[in-house]
Design a protein around this motif. Structure first.
Motif, mmCIF file in Angstrom:
data_model
loop_
_atom_site.group_PDB
_atom_site.id
_atom_site.type_symbol
_atom_site.label_atom_id
_atom_site.label_comp_id
_atom_site.label_asym_id
_atom_site.label_seq_id
_atom_site.Cartn_x
_atom_site.Cartn_y
_atom_site.Cartn_z
ATOM 1 N N ASP A 98 28.904 -44.864 38.687
ATOM 2 C CA ASP A 98 28.980 -44.164 37.131
ATOM 3 C C ASP A 98 30.379 -43.686 37.185
ATOM 4 O OD1 ASP A 98 28.812 -41.899 39.103
ATOM 5 O OD2 ASP A 98 27.460 -41.084 37.757
ATOM 6 N N GLY A 99 31.437 -43.936 38.491
ATOM 7 C CA GLY A 99 32.793 -43.427 38.132
ATOM 8 C C GLY A 99 32.941 -42.156 38.819
ATOM 9 N N PHE B 9 38.920 -46.198 40.301
ATOM 10 C CA PHE B 9 37.898 -45.963 40.934
ATOM 11 C C PHE B 9 38.512 -45.754 42.451
ATOM 12 C CE2 PHE B 9 33.794 -44.877 40.826
ATOM 13 C CZ PHE B 9 32.986 -45.652 41.562
ATOM 14 N N SER B 10 39.065 -46.806 43.068
ATOM 15 C CA SER B 10 39.759 -46.650 44.406
ATOM 16 C C SER B 10 40.984 -45.811 44.442
ATOM 17 C CB SER B 10 40.286 -48.043 44.687
ATOM 18 O OG SER B 10 41.344 -48.537 43.913
ATOM 19 N N THR B 11 41.719 -45.571 43.227
ATOM 20 C CA THR B 11 42.673 -44.780 43.089
ATOM 21 C C THR B 11 42.167 -43.188 43.279
ATOM 22 O OG1 THR B 11 43.966 -46.197 41.684
ATOM 23 C CG2 THR B 11 44.797 -43.695 41.666
ATOM 24 N N ALA B 12 41.061 -42.879 42.547
ATOM 25 C CA ALA B 12 40.531 -41.547 42.651
ATOM 26 C C ALA B 12 40.041 -41.220 43.978
ATOM 27 C CB ALA B 12 39.460 -41.459 41.541
ATOM 28 N N VAL C 263 37.546 -37.126 37.088
ATOM 29 C CA VAL C 263 36.391 -37.535 37.946
ATOM 30 C C VAL C 263 35.321 -36.566 38.288
ATOM 31 C CG1 VAL C 263 35.906 -39.119 40.059
ATOM 32 C CG2 VAL C 263 37.809 -39.547 38.473
ATOM 33 N N GLU C 264 34.044 -36.813 38.028
ATOM 34 C CA GLU C 264 33.086 -35.745 38.709
ATOM 35 C C GLU C 264 32.980 -35.897 40.104
ATOM 36 O OE1 GLU C 264 28.369 -34.777 38.062
ATOM 37 O OE2 GLU C 264 29.474 -35.619 36.361
#
Length: 154
Positions: free
Chosen positions: A45-46, A4-7, A81-82
């Motif tokens: 939700d990502g 999550f944080s990487t994205a 990732v959306e």
């Protein structure tokens, strides 16, 4: 949660390569992250939510900037990732390089021409009255150095 944080970090890095085309060439930095125009927030939700504040609803290239942001994030390798990019216009007073006196101004309209006697002051006064009738708070500055005529009209 690490992905999550990487994205989000990858998305921010990608957005640092997207410039707002309306900022002057001499304005540095011009990228949408450093100037405070773009914010990335992870969702439960990502997916990632990208909020793009173009300062004014009249930004002529807002859609282009939003598409450039989407494309930059897509090519950054965020890995499926959306991303949802939303546009908002909060006013330009807090924008990069704006004078402190405009900090609370949401929008600014200029009426100008390189010719005298074409009705600039009349258009300005009529526009101010029309906006005021719609509920806007309006201020008028007559910067005519050869003789202001707005006080006469108002």
């Amino acid at each position: 949660m690490r992905r999550f944080s990487t994205a989000a970090a990858k998305a921010l890095a990608a957005l640092r390569r997207v410039d707002d085309p309306l900022l002057r060439k001499t304005t540095r930095p011009r990228d949408v992250v450093s100037t405070g125009l773009a914010e990335v927030s992870p969702r439960p939700d990502g997916s990632l939510a990208v909020s793009l504040d173009v300062r004014t609803a009249a930004h002529p290239r807002a859609r282009d900037v939003a598409e450039a942001c989407s494309a930059a994030i897509e090519h950054s390798g965020c890995g499926g990732v959306e991303v949802d990019v939303t546009l908002r216009a909060s006013g330009f007073g807090a924008a990069v390089g704006a004078a402190d006196g405009l900090a609370r101004v949401r929008s600014c309209v200029a009426v100008a021409s390189c010719k005298g006697g074409v009705g600039k002051s009349t258009v300005c006064a009529n526009l101010a009255f029309a906006l005021a009738a719609k509920g806007a708070r309006v201020g008028v500055v007559d910067a005519d150095v050869h003789g202001p005529s707005v006080p006469t009209l108002l």
